[in-house]
Enzyme design. Structure first.
Site, short mmCIF file in Angstrom:
data_model
loop_
_atom_site.label_atom_id
_atom_site.label_comp_id
_atom_site.label_asym_id
_atom_site.label_seq_id
_atom_site.Cartn_x
_atom_site.Cartn_y
_atom_site.Cartn_z
N HIS A 120 0.84 -1.20 0.00
CA HIS A 120 0.00 0.00 0.00
C HIS A 120 0.87 1.25 0.00
CE1 HIS A 120 -4.20 1.21 0.22
NE2 HIS A 120 -3.80 2.25 0.95
N GLU A 153 -2.01 2.16 -6.14
CA GLU A 153 -2.19 3.54 -6.57
C GLU A 153 -0.90 4.33 -6.84
OE1 GLU A 153 -4.86 5.49 -3.86
OE2 GLU A 153 -6.60 4.42 -4.66
N TYR A 214 -13.94 5.97 -6.61
CA TYR A 214 -14.72 6.51 -5.51
C TYR A 214 -15.94 7.19 -6.15
CZ TYR A 214 -11.40 5.01 -2.11
OH TYR A 214 -10.62 4.20 -1.31
N GLU A 240 -9.85 -1.66 -4.86
CA GLU A 240 -10.23 -0.64 -3.87
C GLU A 240 -11.30 0.25 -4.47
OE1 GLU A 240 -7.06 1.43 -1.76
OE2 GLU A 240 -8.24 3.28 -1.81
N ALA A 246 -13.37 11.09 -3.77
CA ALA A 246 -12.03 10.50 -3.92
C ALA A 246 -11.16 10.72 -2.69
CB ALA A 246 -11.34 11.07 -5.15
N SER A 247 -11.44 11.73 -1.90
CA SER A 247 -10.69 11.97 -0.66
C SER A 247 -10.96 10.91 0.39
CB SER A 247 -11.09 13.34 -0.08
OG SER A 247 -12.46 13.33 0.30
N GLU A 281 -14.20 9.67 8.93
CA GLU A 281 -14.37 10.01 7.53
C GLU A 281 -15.42 9.09 6.93
OE1 GLU A 281 -10.72 9.45 5.38
OE2 GLU A 281 -10.73 7.28 5.68
#
Length: 317
Positions: A120, A153, A214, A240, A246-247, A281
């Site tokens: 990650h 990513e 997202y 994912e 996207a945050s 979040e």
């Protein structure tokens, strides 16, 4: 009559147990064309959740959580996100990282659930990744449960640079594990799958390319880009995703999320949702008072977590 009823009940129990044991059901995964397939060559869609960064939420990295996610949430795959950035990451503290990763990996094997070992990171660490995945392949490569995600990513890396990295890391894995699936990231937060479609890796089998979405940010344009890549023969695995911006925060967009999931189901794309964590979040699925192991009552599962759990129960039958 009693004997017949007993036999029927036993058969039902066996069927339920098999339905909850994805690896027993599907066996050694393989890639045929753009499709993930089971040991017999039949199409498979894996559906599951990702744990959050191990170095931020280590309390969720335990054996019992895999059992909870399998039995209570109907997952067929769990993603263990080993943090390579932020404080106390794998590069700074590898022993702690493996204390977190090992129980999740080994519990997934015991529970017969597929497990993604996720590097990650958002930056290249070629040598360290080669050494890590070489060890993982030697230790766990004999198990069909294992999926390697070799770079989560990429941000600034070009596809040309990523292809060099992928070739080195996959080659190291294949020294010890010739079969298990390898997931390969693409540029710009796993968005630029069109670059992969123009120039995919050559010389490797059983690799797939990751797209991350997202749903409140990524809509029709990325769905179309993803579908176009599949039509060109690119095997895609959404390792994912979230219904948020996207945050990872902000509003939920269940409508866009449903459009993504329906596209995945139509195209045979596996999907994993982010994340089992308790951050304040939108994309964290649990409240801080949730136990580390579960099972979790509804009052500690946040709105997004309930959405994900519902999708898993709907599609993983």
């Amino acid at each position: 009559m009693k004997k017949l009823l007993t036999i029927l009940l036993l058969s039902l129990c066996v069927s339920m147990a098999q339905a909850q044991a994805p690896v027993k059901k599907y066996g050694q995964l393989q890639v045929k064309g753009s499709q993930l397939c089971d040991q017999q060559g039949q199409p498979v869609i894996l559906r599951g959740v990702s744990l959050g960064w191990h170095n931020l939420w280590p309390r969720f990295y335990n054996k019992k959580i895999v059992q909870t996610l399998k039995q209570d949430w109907n997952v067929s795959v769990v993603r263990a996100a080993m943090g390579i950035l932020i404080e106390d990451n794998y590069l700074e503290n590898p022993d702690f990282a493996m204390q977190c990763m090992t129980p999740v990996i080994e519990s997934a094997i015991k529970q017969d659930v597929y497990v993604i070992i996720d590097w990650h990171s958002h930056r290249l660490n070629t040598q360290e990744a080669k050494e890590f995945f070489g060890r993982m392949a030697q230790k766990y490569g004999k198990h069909p449960h294992i999926i390697y995600e070799i770079y989560n990513e990429p941000v600034e890396d070009t596809w040309a640079d990523l292809k060099k990295y992928d070739t080195e890391v996959i080659s190291e894995i294949r020294k010890y594990d010739p079969d298990n699936i390898v997931l390969v990231g693409c540029p710009h937060w796993d968005q630029d799958i069109h670059l992969v479609a123009e120039s995919p890796l050559e010389g490797f089998q059983n690799i797939m390319y990751t797209v991350h979405f997202y749903a409140a940010t990524h809509g029709d344009y990325l769905r179309q880009r993803t579908e176009d890549a599949v039509k060109k023969g690119i095997p895609i695995f959404i390792s994912e995703s979230g219904a948020t911006e996207a945050s990872g925060d902000g509003k939920l967009d269940p409508e866009s999320e449903e459009q993504w999931i329906q596209m995945c189901e139509r195209l045979g794309i596996s999907w994993v949702c982010w994340s089992i964590s308790d951050k304040n979040e939108s994309c964290s699925m649990l409240l801080p008072r949730a136990t580390a192991t579960g099972p979790w009552p509804d009052d500690v599962i946040k709105e997004y977590g309930k959405l994900v759990k519902g999708l898993l129960k709907k599609y993983n039958r």
